[in-house]
Motif scaffolding. Structure first.
Motif, PDB file in Angstrom:
ATOM      1  N   GLN A   1       0.841  -1.187   0.000  1.00 43.26           N
ATOM      2  CA  GLN A   1       0.000   0.000   0.000  1.00 43.26           C
ATOM      3  C   GLN A   1       0.883   1.245   0.000  1.00 43.26           C
ATOM      4  O   GLN A   1       1.747   1.407   0.847  1.00 43.26           O
ATOM      5  CB  GLN A   1      -0.900   0.004   1.249  1.00 43.26           C
ATOM      6  CG  GLN A   1      -2.086  -0.925   1.162  1.00 43.26           C
ATOM      7  CD  GLN A   1      -3.228  -0.322   0.343  1.00 43.26           C
ATOM      8  OE1 GLN A   1      -3.086   0.770  -0.213  1.00 43.26           O
ATOM      9  NE2 GLN A   1      -4.341  -1.017   0.275  1.00 43.26           N
ATOM     10  N   GLY A   2       0.652   2.139  -0.965  1.00 43.57           N
ATOM     11  CA  GLY A   2       1.382   3.413  -0.996  1.00 43.57           C
ATOM     12  C   GLY A   2       2.801   3.314  -1.519  1.00 43.57           C
ATOM     13  O   GLY A   2       3.523   4.319  -1.523  1.00 43.57           O
ATOM     14  N   ASN A   3       3.236   2.138  -1.972  1.00 39.51           N
ATOM     15  CA  ASN A   3       4.611   1.982  -2.464  1.00 39.51           C
ATOM     16  C   ASN A   3       4.704   2.202  -3.972  1.00 39.51           C
ATOM     17  O   ASN A   3       3.754   1.933  -4.703  1.00 39.51           O
ATOM     18  CB  ASN A   3       5.136   0.577  -2.157  1.00 39.51           C
ATOM     19  CG  ASN A   3       5.442   0.385  -0.691  1.00 39.51           C
ATOM     20  OD1 ASN A   3       5.582   1.350   0.061  1.00 39.51           O
ATOM     21  ND2 ASN A   3       5.544  -0.857  -0.259  1.00 39.51           N
ATOM     22  N   ALA A   4       5.860   2.674  -4.404  1.00 42.19           N
ATOM     23  CA  ALA A   4       6.128   2.792  -5.840  1.00 42.19           C
ATOM     24  C   ALA A   4       6.505   1.418  -6.388  1.00 42.19           C
ATOM     25  O   ALA A   4       7.190   0.641  -5.719  1.00 42.19           O
ATOM     26  CB  ALA A   4       7.275   3.773  -6.077  1.00 42.19           C
ATOM     27  N   GLY A   5       6.024   1.128  -7.599  1.00 45.59           N
ATOM     28  CA  GLY A   5       6.344  -0.161  -8.198  1.00 45.59           C
ATOM     29  C   GLY A   5       6.148  -0.151  -9.699  1.00 45.59           C
ATOM     30  O   GLY A   5       5.602   0.807 -10.269  1.00 45.59           O
TER      31      GLY A   5
ATOM     32  N   PRO B   1      15.489   5.034  -6.640  1.00 45.44           N
ATOM     33  CA  PRO B   1      16.014   4.066  -5.665  1.00 45.44           C
ATOM     34  C   PRO B   1      14.956   3.351  -4.841  1.00 45.44           C
ATOM     35  O   PRO B   1      15.188   2.268  -4.327  1.00 45.44           O
ATOM     36  CB  PRO B   1      16.890   4.941  -4.761  1.00 45.44           C
ATOM     37  CG  PRO B   1      16.294   6.309  -4.853  1.00 45.44           C
ATOM     38  CD  PRO B   1      15.746   6.430  -6.249  1.00 45.44           C
ATOM     39  N   ASP B   2      13.751   3.960  -4.691  1.00 45.95           N
ATOM     40  CA  ASP B   2      12.789   3.434  -3.722  1.00 45.95           C
ATOM     41  C   ASP B   2      11.624   2.681  -4.370  1.00 45.95           C
ATOM     42  O   ASP B   2      10.498   2.715  -3.874  1.00 45.95           O
ATOM     43  CB  ASP B   2      12.253   4.577  -2.851  1.00 45.95           C
ATOM     44  CG  ASP B   2      11.599   5.681  -3.672  1.00 45.95           C
ATOM     45  OD1 ASP B   2      11.749   5.675  -4.910  1.00 45.95           O
ATOM     46  OD2 ASP B   2      10.936   6.556  -3.077  1.00 45.95           O
TER      47      ASP B   2
ATOM     48  N   GLY C   1      14.242  -1.960  -5.341  1.00 48.61           N
ATOM     49  CA  GLY C   1      15.177  -1.977  -4.227  1.00 48.61           C
ATOM     50  C   GLY C   1      16.587  -1.536  -4.527  1.00 48.61           C
ATOM     51  O   GLY C   1      17.544  -2.049  -3.955  1.00 48.61           O
ATOM     52  N   ARG C   2      16.732  -0.545  -5.409  1.00 50.24           N
ATOM     53  CA  ARG C   2      18.088  -0.059  -5.719  1.00 50.24           C
ATOM     54  C   ARG C   2      18.748   0.587  -4.504  1.00 50.24           C
ATOM     55  O   ARG C   2      19.969   0.745  -4.454  1.00 50.24           O
ATOM     56  CB  ARG C   2      18.034   0.957  -6.867  1.00 50.24           C
ATOM     57  CG  ARG C   2      17.625   0.355  -8.201  1.00 50.24           C
ATOM     58  CD  ARG C   2      17.415   1.440  -9.244  1.00 50.24           C
ATOM     59  NE  ARG C   2      18.648   2.134  -9.541  1.00 50.24           N
ATOM     60  CZ  ARG C   2      19.352   1.989 -10.672  1.00 50.24           C
ATOM     61  NH1 ARG C   2      18.911   1.170 -11.602  1.00 50.24           N
ATOM     62  NH2 ARG C   2      20.460   2.658 -10.870  1.00 50.24           N
TER      63      ARG C   2
ATOM     64  N   PRO D   1      12.198  13.615  -5.330  1.00 47.38           N
ATOM     65  CA  PRO D   1      12.592  13.689  -3.909  1.00 47.38           C
ATOM     66  C   PRO D   1      13.916  12.999  -3.604  1.00 47.38           C
ATOM     67  O   PRO D   1      14.696  13.481  -2.788  1.00 47.38           O
ATOM     68  CB  PRO D   1      11.425  12.997  -3.180  1.00 47.38           C
ATOM     69  CG  PRO D   1      10.250  13.194  -4.085  1.00 47.38           C
ATOM     70  CD  PRO D   1      10.801  13.142  -5.475  1.00 47.38           C
ATOM     71  N   TYR D   2      14.205  11.862  -4.265  1.00 46.78           N
ATOM     72  CA  TYR D   2      15.425  11.133  -3.934  1.00 46.78           C
ATOM     73  C   TYR D   2      16.685  11.870  -4.372  1.00 46.78           C
ATOM     74  O   TYR D   2      17.791  11.535  -3.937  1.00 46.78           O
ATOM     75  CB  TYR D   2      15.405   9.719  -4.521  1.00 46.78           C
ATOM     76  CG  TYR D   2      15.279   9.649  -6.027  1.00 46.78           C
ATOM     77  CD1 TYR D   2      16.379   9.829  -6.866  1.00 46.78           C
ATOM     78  CD2 TYR D   2      14.045   9.403  -6.621  1.00 46.78           C
ATOM     79  CE1 TYR D   2      16.256   9.770  -8.234  1.00 46.78           C
ATOM     80  CE2 TYR D   2      13.911   9.332  -7.999  1.00 46.78           C
ATOM     81  CZ  TYR D   2      15.025   9.515  -8.803  1.00 46.78           C
ATOM     82  OH  TYR D   2      14.892   9.456 -10.164  1.00 46.78           O
TER      83      TYR D   2
END
Length: 618
Positions: free
Chosen positions: A235-239, A303-304, A328-329, A561-562
């Motif tokens: 939930q709410g994750n980038a993919g 990266p995320d 998962g970089r 943001p990263y």
């Protein structure tokens, strides 16, 4: 040149610490960097997220002149340049997104020695005008990124990469480095040969990405499987979600939007403007899911990304490894989920058989597909099999793939296999899996009546198994070579020579049991998923505030943001609670330039929370 940029005679370690904010080199980084600083060539194989970029960025800064990076995608160049500019490096790209005046200004900067790194597409580099420009400039090195694009066997082949051997001929004294994350031994040899790097030092890092949890499952209502995966774990994750066809990309993205997810389609059929906008949103917004064909992802430096899901079977282990490597970089836990079915096997077999390549090419494609199918059907550690494909042995089972976490149950399917093979034979080896299964289960269909298959001896002898279970038997026997699917005969199932010992009762067959569908609970299964990085309830307010500050600073600068700070840097900040600039510099990922640009607002925020905490304690 930027004031915070180290001088060209600074040591690689100084640049690592003060420019990029890291205290230690990883793996082969130091040896690769020293090779290039000393003027030698290198070929680098390093997994996605392993730190390839630093292998050419640091030597470009340590050597006098400007490093030229050949990169296949405009978006990748922009991404890299934004990140370098944030740490104080004078970097730029020269591509079709610039107008004439911008390009002229940039070329003048290059000739005046004001650039540290310049990114070019291979097509741009090979133009006579560009080669002439570079011959007038002081070049520190050439870096050929995504070097697997040179391989005509690969799915990312770019014809212009074949001409990059001209760099050695035109600039014999400038060191070159070719880098890729994915290459089996044959592709490695092809890269070395085509880029004239056979005498270069070769660095092959471990392909292992221990933070990625590999999970592969048979399709059994794939939409429900995907929804459960997203709801319970991401939930709410980038993919990124990969599909084989453009139509499936569109329908899946639309369906996910209806389920409340921020999902965007990406494929070659969309306009360049739409693709660029969707990629921009994926990079700059949080929690965006991109549903894509393989047209998306090469060189995406986000990266995320917490998960990569495949809703169709990739056509090779190289493609699978490269695409899952986009998760998962940052080194934090991530998940790679693959759902596949017999129809994928049929579709990819057809594509291999009807491709325009030579017979040798088709044979190689079939071998790669067979290896991919083998990875899907094994009952042992997935990671060991995946790494073995790249000639790397893991000392022990990984403990972080589905077959390690939940060892598959097998059953003696010898009798079922004989029933299936006999039914295929009795019906003339002319029909697809659905019809053969109907005959086995004694169904009453128009097709069965039309061909009198209710009269064959195998009619109804398989009613003890469900259609789903029979499909699992068919799929596994095809993968293991006992059966074949004839794409030229309406995908008819046919027997192979390999099935004779089974039919004669001389060989037993152990197959993987079809897993029972898990009930959707709405709660994460903490035993299976390590993808959600836990933040304690006590730390949650500060964590949210740090991310909020990062987001607002990124929006002001117009960068993802990263580019301000990675999640891993924020997490270390959350743990260490630095109180001054010296302590802030000790946080991984914060160098001199980032401290100067972003240190003050983050230190102020941390101090505010410290004051509130002390007040609450008193």
């Amino acid at each position: 040149m930027n004031d915070t940029q180290p001088t060209t005679d600074a040591s690689p370690r100084y640049i690592l610490e003060h420019t990029f904010g890291y205290t230690e080199f990883r793996g082969d980084q130091q040896a690769i960097i020293e090779t290039l600083v000393n003027g030698q060539d290198a070929l680098v194989l390093m997994p996605t997220g392993g730190g390839k970029s630093l292998c050419y960025q640091i030597p470009a800064l340590a050597r006098p002149g400007c490093g030229v990076v050949i990169s296949p995608l405009i978006a990748l160049m922009q991404d890299q340049v934004e990140a370098l500019t944030a740490v104080g490096v004078a970097a730029a790209f020269l591509n079709s997104s610039l107008d004439y005046q911008q390009a002229q200004t940039l070329e003048a900067q290059l000739l005046r020695g004001e650039l540290d790194l310049l990114y070019l597409a291979p097509e741009r580099l090979l133009q006579p005008r560009t080669l002439e420009l570079l011959s007038q400039a002081h070049i520190s090195l050439f870096a050929i990124d995504e070097a697997h694009c040179v391989s005509q066997w690969g799915h990312d082949f770019r014809a212009d990469y074949l001409q990059l051997s001209c760099l050695h001929e035109r600039f014999p004294s400038v060191p070159r480095v070719a880098l890729t994350a994915t290459a089996d031994q044959r592709t490695q040899g092809e890269i070395a040969r085509r880029l004239d790097l056979e005498n270069a030092r070769h660095f092959v890092s471990s392909f292992d990405r221990p933070n990625i949890q590999y999970r592969i499952a048979a399709k059994n209502n794939p939409k429900r499987q995907l929804l459960q995966f997203l709801n319970e774990e991401h939930q709410g994750n980038a993919g990124v979600i990969y599909c084989l066809s453009r139509n499936k990309v569109e329908t899946t993205a639309s369906w996910l939007q209806q389920q409340g997810f921020n999902a965007l389609p990406y494929h070659a059929g969309l306009s360049a403007e739409v693709r660029a906008e969707h990629q921009r949103r994926f990079l700059r917004e949080e929690g965006v899911i991109v549903v894509a064909t393989i047209a998306f992802g090469m060189g995406i430096d986000k990266p995320d990304v917490r998960f990569v899901a495949h809703l169709d079977l990739p056509k090779s282990i190289e493609a699978y490894y490269q695409e899952t490597g986009r998760a998962g970089r940052d080194g934090e836990p991530a998940t790679a989920l693959l759902l596949y079915g017999l129809e994928d096997v049929v579709k990819l077999s057809q594509m291999a058989n009807t491709s325009e390549g030579s017979e040798e090419h088709k044979r190689q494609e079939r071998q790669r597909l067979d290896a991919m199918l083998g990875l899907c059907e094994i009952t042992s550690c997935r990671r060991r099999a995946l790494l073995r494909y790249f000639n790397e042995e893991l000392a022990q089972d990984c403990g972080n793939c589905d077959t390690c976490l939940t060892p598959p149950v097998t059953w003696d399917a010898s009798d079922a296999s004989r029933k299936l093979m006999s039914c295929i034979y009795r019906t003339g080896q002319r029909f697809g899996a659905a019809h053969v299964i109907d005959v086995l289960r004694g169904a009453d269909t128009e097709k069965i009546r039309q061909f009198n298959h209710n009269q064959v001896s195998t009619y109804g002898i398989g009613s003890d198994l469900s259609a789903n279970e029979w499909r699992a038997v068919v799929r596994q026997l095809v993968v293991r070579g006992y059966l074949q699917v004839n794409a030229e005969a309406f995908n008819a199932l046919q027997l192979t020579e390999q099935c004779r010992p089974v039919l004669r009762g001389e060989e037993s067959v152990q197959l993987r049991t079809l897993p029972k569908a898990a009930k959707a609970t709405g709660k994460p299964d903490s035993g299976r998923s390590r993808a959600a990085v836990e933040i304690s309830e006590q730390d949650r307010p500060l964590w949210d505030a740090l991310r909020g500050l990062r987001k607002s600073l990124a929006e002001e600068l117009g960068v993802p943001p990263y580019v301000v700070f990675h999640d891993a840097t924020l997490r270390e900040m959350l743990s260490a609670r630095p109180r001054n600039e010296q302590e802030m510099l000790a946080v991984s990922g914060i160098g001199d330039s980032k401290l100067a640009r972003f240190g003050e607002p983050f230190l102020k925020l941390l101090a505010e929370f410290e004051t509130v905490t002390e007040a609450d304690t008193n």
